[in-house]
Design a protein around this motif. Structure first.
Motif, PDB file in Angstrom:
ATOM      1  N   ARG A   1       0.833  -1.208   0.000  1.00  0.00           N
ATOM      2  CA  ARG A   1       0.000   0.000   0.000  1.00  0.00           C
ATOM      3  C   ARG A   1       0.864   1.252   0.000  1.00  0.00           C
ATOM      4  O   ARG A   1       0.561   2.231  -0.684  1.00  0.00           O
ATOM      5  N   GLN A   2       1.970   1.221   0.743  1.00  0.00           N
ATOM      6  CA  GLN A   2       2.832   2.388   0.824  1.00  0.00           C
ATOM      7  C   GLN A   2       3.587   2.611  -0.482  1.00  0.00           C
ATOM      8  O   GLN A   2       3.655   3.728  -0.988  1.00  0.00           O
ATOM      9  N   ARG A   3       4.158   1.547  -1.039  1.00  0.00           N
ATOM     10  CA  ARG A   3       5.015   1.686  -2.221  1.00  0.00           C
ATOM     11  C   ARG A   3       4.228   1.878  -3.506  1.00  0.00           C
ATOM     12  O   ARG A   3       4.598   2.673  -4.353  1.00  0.00           O
ATOM     13  N   VAL A   4       3.158   1.131  -3.655  1.00  0.00           N
ATOM     14  CA  VAL A   4       2.438   1.147  -4.920  1.00  0.00           C
ATOM     15  C   VAL A   4       1.355   2.213  -4.933  1.00  0.00           C
ATOM     16  O   VAL A   4       1.208   2.945  -5.909  1.00  0.00           O
ATOM     17  N   LEU A   5       0.601   2.298  -3.852  1.00  0.00           N
ATOM     18  CA  LEU A   5      -0.551   3.191  -3.841  1.00  0.00           C
ATOM     19  C   LEU A   5      -0.295   4.515  -3.121  1.00  0.00           C
ATOM     20  O   LEU A   5      -1.107   5.437  -3.230  1.00  0.00           O
TER      21      LEU A   5
ATOM     22  N   ASP B   1      11.601   6.568   8.248  1.00  0.00           N
ATOM     23  CA  ASP B   1      10.824   5.599   7.475  1.00  0.00           C
ATOM     24  C   ASP B   1      10.450   6.173   6.115  1.00  0.00           C
ATOM     25  O   ASP B   1      10.515   5.471   5.090  1.00  0.00           O
ATOM     26  N   LEU B   2      10.052   7.446   6.095  1.00  0.00           N
ATOM     27  CA  LEU B   2       9.685   8.081   4.825  1.00  0.00           C
ATOM     28  C   LEU B   2      10.886   8.190   3.891  1.00  0.00           C
ATOM     29  O   LEU B   2      10.781   7.966   2.687  1.00  0.00           O
ATOM     30  N   THR B   3      12.051   8.524   4.452  1.00  0.00           N
ATOM     31  CA  THR B   3      13.267   8.618   3.644  1.00  0.00           C
ATOM     32  C   THR B   3      13.638   7.251   3.072  1.00  0.00           C
ATOM     33  O   THR B   3      13.990   7.128   1.894  1.00  0.00           O
ATOM     34  N   THR B   4      13.542   6.224   3.895  1.00  0.00           N
ATOM     35  CA  THR B   4      13.830   4.859   3.433  1.00  0.00           C
ATOM     36  C   THR B   4      12.855   4.444   2.344  1.00  0.00           C
ATOM     37  O   THR B   4      13.259   3.880   1.316  1.00  0.00           O
TER      38      THR B   4
ATOM     39  N   GLU C   1      11.216   6.413   0.323  1.00  0.00           N
ATOM     40  CA  GLU C   1      11.532   7.183  -0.876  1.00  0.00           C
ATOM     41  C   GLU C   1      12.719   6.563  -1.620  1.00  0.00           C
ATOM     42  O   GLU C   1      12.711   6.440  -2.850  1.00  0.00           O
ATOM     43  N   GLN C   2      13.753   6.154  -0.881  1.00  0.00           N
ATOM     44  CA  GLN C   2      14.928   5.538  -1.496  1.00  0.00           C
ATOM     45  C   GLN C   2      14.559   4.225  -2.181  1.00  0.00           C
ATOM     46  O   GLN C   2      15.000   3.957  -3.300  1.00  0.00           O
ATOM     47  N   HIS C   3      13.722   3.414  -1.531  1.00  0.00           N
ATOM     48  CA  HIS C   3      13.268   2.152  -2.132  1.00  0.00           C
ATOM     49  C   HIS C   3      12.506   2.425  -3.433  1.00  0.00           C
ATOM     50  O   HIS C   3      12.682   1.719  -4.433  1.00  0.00           O
ATOM     51  N   MET C   4      11.683   3.451  -3.401  1.00  0.00           N
ATOM     52  CA  MET C   4      10.901   3.787  -4.602  1.00  0.00           C
ATOM     53  C   MET C   4      11.812   4.263  -5.731  1.00  0.00           C
ATOM     54  O   MET C   4      11.609   3.910  -6.896  1.00  0.00           O
ATOM     55  N   GLN C   5      12.832   5.059  -5.394  1.00  0.00           N
ATOM     56  CA  GLN C   5      13.769   5.516  -6.417  1.00  0.00           C
ATOM     57  C   GLN C   5      14.551   4.335  -7.000  1.00  0.00           C
ATOM     58  O   GLN C   5      14.752   4.271  -8.214  1.00  0.00           O
ATOM     59  N   ASP C   6      14.969   3.417  -6.141  1.00  0.00           N
ATOM     60  CA  ASP C   6      15.678   2.229  -6.617  1.00  0.00           C
ATOM     61  C   ASP C   6      14.787   1.393  -7.534  1.00  0.00           C
ATOM     62  O   ASP C   6      15.224   0.920  -8.589  1.00  0.00           O
ATOM     63  N   SER C   7      13.542   1.230  -7.137  1.00  0.00           N
ATOM     64  CA  SER C   7      12.592   0.469  -7.963  1.00  0.00           C
ATOM     65  C   SER C   7      12.357   1.159  -9.301  1.00  0.00           C
ATOM     66  O   SER C   7      12.304   0.505 -10.344  1.00  0.00           O
ATOM     67  N   LEU C   8      12.233   2.479  -9.271  1.00  0.00           N
ATOM     68  CA  LEU C   8      12.019   3.236 -10.501  1.00  0.00           C
ATOM     69  C   LEU C   8      13.214   3.091 -11.444  1.00  0.00           C
ATOM     70  O   LEU C   8      13.044   2.932 -12.660  1.00  0.00           O
ATOM     71  N   THR C   9      14.410   3.079 -10.886  1.00  0.00           N
ATOM     72  CA  THR C   9      15.616   2.893 -11.698  1.00  0.00           C
ATOM     73  C   THR C   9      15.591   1.530 -12.380  1.00  0.00           C
ATOM     74  O   THR C   9      15.885   1.416 -13.579  1.00  0.00           O
TER      75      THR C   9
END
Length: 184
Positions: free
Chosen positions: A106-110, A121-124, A126-134
């Motif tokens: 829910r946090q990552r996708v939606l 937690d928000l910074t982590t 965000e970093q996970h989302m940037q890595d996934s986007l890459t």
């Protein structure tokens, strides 16, 4: 004349060990049957060979469950409830893990369920989302490059066919090879 005593130790030869196991298994089953008949005892014998084969003997008037129940009663220990408790603990852990994974989705996708997160937690996240986007972008560019290369190859083949007067379904690849080798 009687048999000589043998030293009780592991038999090293696999074949001899298996033969001895088979003979002695039959002997112990015979003894269990005799004990059941002569003494009206309830006997349950469970054995696993070194090859993993399962063998059992149970008195004719009983079942394995009855034997386990008698065993539990005698010991004052309930095997079934302890096993049930372990299963309940495992189920609880799996449910917790499932809930955690659902929250992460829910946090990552939606982008939902973010209220309980602190700055770290928000910074982590965000970093996970940037890595996934890459990773997604790299895969997208790879697919585009592959499709572009395929289109270029098709266009090159089409141009060669036009240049040499070849038509599809009239020889195709074999005709092109024959033409290039001077056979046509």
């Amino acid at each position: 004349m009687g048999r000589g005593r043998i030293e009780i130790k592991k038999i090293e030869n696999n074949t001899n060990r298996q033969v001895t196991y088979s003979k002695r298994r039959n002997g112990i089953f015979k003894k269990a049957h005799e004990l059941t008949v002569l003494c009206d005892a309830k006997v349950s014998l469970i054995m696993f060979s070194n090859t993993g084969k399962f063998h059992e003997y149970i008195s004719p008037s009983t079942t394995t469950k009855k034997i386990y129940d008698m065993y539990q009663t005698t010991l004052g220990f309930d095997l079934w409830s302890s096993h049930y408790e372990r299963m309940q603990e495992t189920l609880k852990k799996l449910k917790d893990s499932n809930n955690k994974l659902r929250r992460e989705i829910r946090q990552r996708v939606l982008g939902e369920d973010l209220d309980g997160l602190d700055m770290n937690d928000l910074t982590t996240l965000e970093q996970h989302m940037q890595d996934s986007l890459t990773v997604v972008r790299e895969r997208k560019y790879h697919v585009i490059k592959t499709q572009t290369d395929t289109c270029r190859k098709r266009e090159t083949i089409h141009q060669l066919e036009k240049k040499f007067g070849m038509v599809e379904n009239e020889g195709g690849y074999e005709s092109a090879i024959a033409y290039s080798n001077g056979y046509i």
